[in-house]
Design a protein around this motif. Structure first.
Motif, PDB file in Angstrom:
ATOM      1  N   ARG A  47       0.836  -1.167   0.000  1.00  0.00           N
ATOM      2  CA  ARG A  47       0.000   0.000   0.000  1.00  0.00           C
ATOM      3  C   ARG A  47       0.886   1.237   0.000  1.00  0.00           C
ATOM      4  O   ARG A  47       1.260   1.748   1.044  1.00  0.00           O
ATOM      5  N   LEU A  48       1.227   1.743  -1.172  1.00  0.00           N
ATOM      6  CA  LEU A  48       2.169   2.851  -1.260  1.00  0.00           C
ATOM      7  C   LEU A  48       1.471   4.110  -1.733  1.00  0.00           C
ATOM      8  O   LEU A  48       0.445   4.051  -2.423  1.00  0.00           O
ATOM      9  N   ASP A  49       2.054   5.265  -1.428  1.00  0.00           N
ATOM     10  CA  ASP A  49       1.566   6.504  -2.026  1.00  0.00           C
ATOM     11  C   ASP A  49       2.441   6.842  -3.237  1.00  0.00           C
ATOM     12  O   ASP A  49       3.339   6.080  -3.605  1.00  0.00           O
ATOM     13  N   ILE A  50       2.185   7.999  -3.851  1.00  0.00           N
ATOM     14  CA  ILE A  50       2.893   8.343  -5.083  1.00  0.00           C
ATOM     15  C   ILE A  50       4.405   8.439  -4.879  1.00  0.00           C
ATOM     16  O   ILE A  50       5.193   8.062  -5.751  1.00  0.00           O
ATOM     17  N   ARG A  84      -2.615   8.206  -3.507  1.00  0.00           N
ATOM     18  CA  ARG A  84      -2.357   6.783  -3.739  1.00  0.00           C
ATOM     19  C   ARG A  84      -2.780   6.405  -5.143  1.00  0.00           C
ATOM     20  O   ARG A  84      -3.520   7.146  -5.779  1.00  0.00           O
ATOM     21  N   VAL A  87       5.727   4.812  -4.897  1.00  0.00           N
ATOM     22  CA  VAL A  87       5.666   4.166  -6.215  1.00  0.00           C
ATOM     23  C   VAL A  87       6.756   4.719  -7.133  1.00  0.00           C
ATOM     24  O   VAL A  87       7.482   3.964  -7.803  1.00  0.00           O
ATOM     25  N   PHE A 135       1.913   4.354 -11.910  1.00  0.00           N
ATOM     26  CA  PHE A 135       1.114   4.871 -10.802  1.00  0.00           C
ATOM     27  C   PHE A 135      -0.309   5.196 -11.264  1.00  0.00           C
ATOM     28  O   PHE A 135      -1.291   4.827 -10.622  1.00  0.00           O
ATOM     29  N   ARG A 195      -7.778   1.667   2.829  1.00  0.00           N
ATOM     30  CA  ARG A 195      -8.084   0.962   4.079  1.00  0.00           C
ATOM     31  C   ARG A 195      -6.994   1.234   5.126  1.00  0.00           C
ATOM     32  O   ARG A 195      -5.881   1.643   4.801  1.00  0.00           O
ATOM     33  N   ALA A 196      -7.333   0.926   6.353  1.00  0.00           N
ATOM     34  CA  ALA A 196      -6.375   1.117   7.445  1.00  0.00           C
ATOM     35  C   ALA A 196      -5.269   0.077   7.320  1.00  0.00           C
ATOM     36  O   ALA A 196      -5.443  -0.973   6.718  1.00  0.00           O
ATOM     37  N   ALA A 197      -4.115   0.400   7.889  1.00  0.00           N
ATOM     38  CA  ALA A 197      -3.004  -0.544   7.879  1.00  0.00           C
ATOM     39  C   ALA A 197      -3.422  -1.811   8.630  1.00  0.00           C
ATOM     40  O   ALA A 197      -4.119  -1.737   9.648  1.00  0.00           O
TER      41      ALA A 197
END
Lengths: 217, 217, 217
Positions: free
Chosen positions: A32-35, C203, A38, A82, C210-212
């Motif tokens: 679960r990464l953000d920009i 993202r 990525v 992305f 979702r939550a971690a």
């Protein structure tokens, strides 16, 4: 710039683009990464191997870091991954082919660049392979998983084979466009055959070849 | 080559072999790897620490990377671990002893090589310790686990003690074969005693010293 | 030493202290480490980013490694975190503020130092950001988790913004104490606002926010 080195630059940039795209897609799927994550991991996949090679060769600042074209192409590949990750799943065959081109180009050019720096043949083969697979290995370490190159499909072996052909041809004095293309083709075909026939490198004797535990990939 | 530096080379290669063997065995146990992964991690364990030291000292290309004997010995150790992993479990005491020899040699030679490069004594002690424990630390990062050197038995502390003795002796002007052997022996004995008596470095106050969760090791 | 560079040294050392303290606290919370692990990861958080920058700039040995004051301040910060981890939880706001100061100083000084080494503006911005966030990224890789900077709160973006302002000001020829303070303030305010308003970087489209999963942090 000669016609040959121009062709080489184009191939190198194509490989950089493919590695960034594929590396960023892998990162999107694995965590679960953000920009920021990525793009960082896409760029590391694309130019990380060449940076390690250049550090070990004492060729600093690293070539692909200093040349803005590599950075721009790598950032573009990662950004596309992305933005369109869910659409790109359908293109997985094309992306694999493009990635195999990158693998072949990086292994061969990495090994021959190393030879220019007065280093032994074994070291040049290792550095060619690192150029090709090092970036993805670092990406996987940041993703907190055992690098796929160390456990899954045939990825490092084709690079090793291609780099070895290029280095042996150089030592025998007949390295040129033809042998370079031959070495790259050998790497490319071995990689694609490996994916198609699901080939794997041998595992330690006595290890059961069970499936990966869930969530491992 | 003088008799002394010949003895040192032999010890250094012995340590390299032990580190590669032990590092590759650890990798086989910790993850489902193929031959590429086992040999890569064995070689990283053996020469990774020295490479980081040489990068920080601006001594590039790194010595153990340029010298094919280190690469060959490291590859041989890792290959033996790959082929005979299940038999080598019975030799764990001998392997631990051999590994402790490597730890001692690398800590002392790493620290004194650093002093030759006009660096301060604290930095030389750190670089000696990195030479000894850096490779295993990178291996563990690639295995996706917290490096054992940061949480388990007494491994970095003996290296720190040995490197400190060697550096202090150098600063006081009486570093020579006798003090080198003394420093290495102190490191070796502390390491072996640590394993035998199950000694551990202190943990943060207030942390319960519970057992590792299953699957963590 | 001029008054200005003296002020800069003090700020740089403050940032180093904050990074080591915060990095070591994060390590204590995330894993069962001993004193070796806590101090190693605290020091890596504090000076790791600057070391990567200096390797890429071919400025070896790295400045913060060669200067004992950085090592001493980083070790002190990590040691305080080790000894008082459970008390320092109450000070989390102050520590976040101190850490944001470090982030701002490292991003701006990292970027401008890079410009002195004849490197392009995009590279200087990247190197300023690496100076600021690289150490924490390596720490997280050793903790076996996806780096928080790649997935959680706004941490790399403020550094990028600060580094960009500093580099653009330099290119336009009016970089000086005032613009440096302006760039650092922009970074600092963006970071603090990010924490306060719980801002996050975008993202990949289609990813559920979702939550971690439990235990991930």
């Amino acid at each position: 710039m000669s016609r040959e080195s121009y062709a080489l630059l184009i191939l190198d940039l194509m490989g950089t683009f493919a590695f960034a795209l594929n590396g960023a897609l892998t990162a999107v799927r694995a965590a679960r990464l953000d920009i920021v994550g990525v793009i960082t991991l896409g760029m590391i996949t694309a130019i990380g191997g060449g940076i390690i090679r250049d550090v070990l060769l004492n060729r600093l600042p690293p070539a692909t870091f200093q040349d803005w074209r590599y950075l721009a192409v790598a950032a573009a590949g990662a950004l596309i991954a992305f933005a369109f990750a869910h659409l790109l799943r359908r293109l997985s065959l094309s992306i694999m082919i493009l990635d195999a081109v990158g693998l072949s180009v990086f292994a061969i050019t990495g090994a021959t660049k190393a030879l220019d720096f007065n280093i032994g043949p074994a070291q040049a083969i290792i550095l060619g392979t690192i150029s090709a697979v090092g970036g993805g290995t670092i990406r996987d370490a940041f993703l907190g998983r055992v690098p796929t190159v160390m456990r899954d499909d045939l990825y490092a072996v084709p690079a090793l084979v291609g780099a070895t052909i290029a280095v042996v041809a150089s030592l025998l004095g007949f390295y040129g466009p033809v042998t370079a293309i031959g070495a790259a083709t050998a790497c490319f075909l071995l990689r694609v055959a490996g994916v198609h026939f699901n080939l794997r490198a041998p595992r330690p004797p006595g290890t059961r070849d069970r499936a990966a535990p869930p969530g491992q990939d």
